[in-house]
Enzyme design. Structure first.
Site, PDB file in Angstrom:
ATOM      1  N   SER A  46       0.841  -1.189   0.000  1.00 26.38           N
ATOM      2  CA  SER A  46       0.000   0.000   0.000  1.00 26.38           C
ATOM      3  C   SER A  46       0.876   1.238   0.000  1.00 26.38           C
ATOM      4  O   SER A  46       2.081   1.178   0.282  1.00 26.38           O
ATOM      5  CB  SER A  46      -0.884  -0.013   1.261  1.00 26.38           C
ATOM      6  OG  SER A  46      -1.506   1.229   1.494  1.00 26.38           O
ATOM      7  N   TYR A 106      -4.127  -0.240   9.818  1.00 25.51           N
ATOM      8  CA  TYR A 106      -3.910  -0.634   8.422  1.00 25.51           C
ATOM      9  C   TYR A 106      -2.464  -0.379   8.015  1.00 25.51           C
ATOM     10  O   TYR A 106      -1.814  -1.235   7.403  1.00 25.51           O
ATOM     11  CB  TYR A 106      -4.863   0.157   7.529  1.00 25.51           C
ATOM     12  CG  TYR A 106      -4.769  -0.167   6.057  1.00 25.51           C
ATOM     13  CD1 TYR A 106      -5.409  -1.280   5.531  1.00 25.51           C
ATOM     14  CD2 TYR A 106      -4.061   0.658   5.183  1.00 25.51           C
ATOM     15  CE1 TYR A 106      -5.338  -1.574   4.171  1.00 25.51           C
ATOM     16  CE2 TYR A 106      -3.987   0.374   3.826  1.00 25.51           C
ATOM     17  CZ  TYR A 106      -4.622  -0.742   3.334  1.00 25.51           C
ATOM     18  OH  TYR A 106      -4.544  -1.035   1.992  1.00 25.51           O
TER      19      TYR A 106
END
Length: 254
Positions: free
Chosen positions: A146, A159
């Site tokens: 990510s 996250y």
């Protein structure tokens, strides 16, 4: 003597894609199938997987509806995945969750669920599938990283921690298994329109700011993932392992 042309053809390969019911996981399954692989999708939503099978055909796509965080069921899940086309040569790990809880509001359940899906499951899935890859002396693992693998975003502490972990997990997988012919890499997507990023795209001003942050000047489109993914899953990436390839339009270059 002329060298053999570089091959991106996945004909004869079997791929397993987690998170294949939607978003980049679904797109990954489509890209691999179109590159010649037979694909097994794994996700919890059977109906969405069935729809994808209708689109691709049962000769190219099979599915198993399962919870990849259930470690007790993992041995049986691996058996089920192999039933349609044989044990996978390729494992693409796109399943993920983002609770979007600010640091002061992170709950134990939110934290544990995020780590279980985004970080623990990718390791244990790979560990369970590697033995068959070792037997053949060839394998590809592609994890999904990510922007938050290296950057901190608002309400992204859980996250972000898992995606930073994916970066190191990928390097450690490469160290452990590349000598057996199993290359491990990760793709770090920028902002793509998926269920996971829907809150970002619902805010038109935020989506526009994200697009402006890239070097290319736009957010990602689902088919932007096809080429990088197929490359990392193919013989063309034979000497590429332990890397995080950012597919973000240059977002992290600025």
């Amino acid at each position: 003597m002329a060298k053999t042309p570089v091959s991106f053809d996945l004909t004869g390969r079997v791929a397993c894609v987690t998170g294949a019911s939607s978003g980049l996981g679904r797109r990954s399954a489509i890209a691999l199938a179109h590159a010649g692989a037979r694909v097994v999708g794994v996700a919890r939503r059977a109906e969405a997987l069935r729809t994808l099978q209708d689109d691709l055909g049962s000769d190219r796509f099979a599915y198993v509806a399962a919870d990849i965080t259930d470690r007790d069921a993992l041995p049986e899940l691996v058996v089920q995945i192999a039933q349609a086309f044989g044990a996978p040569d390729i494992l693409v790990q796109a399943a993920g969750v983002n609770t979007r809880q600010p640091a002061d509001d992170v709950t134990q359940d939110g934290w544990d669920r995020t780590l279980a899906i985004n970080l623990s499951a990718p390791f244990f899935m790979a560990q369970a599938m590697v033995p068959a890859m070792k037997t053949r002396g060839w394998g590809r693992i592609v994890n999904f990283a990510s922007l938050q693998t290296t950057r901190a975003f608002r309400a992204g502490i859980a996250y972000g921690a898992t995606k930073a972990g994916i970066g190191q997990l990928t390097r450690a997988m490469a160290e452990a298994w590349s000598a057996d012919g199993i290359n491990a890499n990760a793709i770090g997507p920028g902002f793509f329109p998926t269920e996971l990023t829907q809150p970002v795209f619902d805010d038109l001003d935020l989506a526009a700011r994200n697009a402006a942050q890239t070097c290319i000047g736009r957010n990602g489109e689902l088919d932007d993932i096809d080429g990088p993914l197929v490359f990392l899953c193919s013989d063309a990436a034979a000497y590429v392992t332990g890397q995080v390839l950012m597919v973000d339009g240059g977002f992290t270059a600025k």
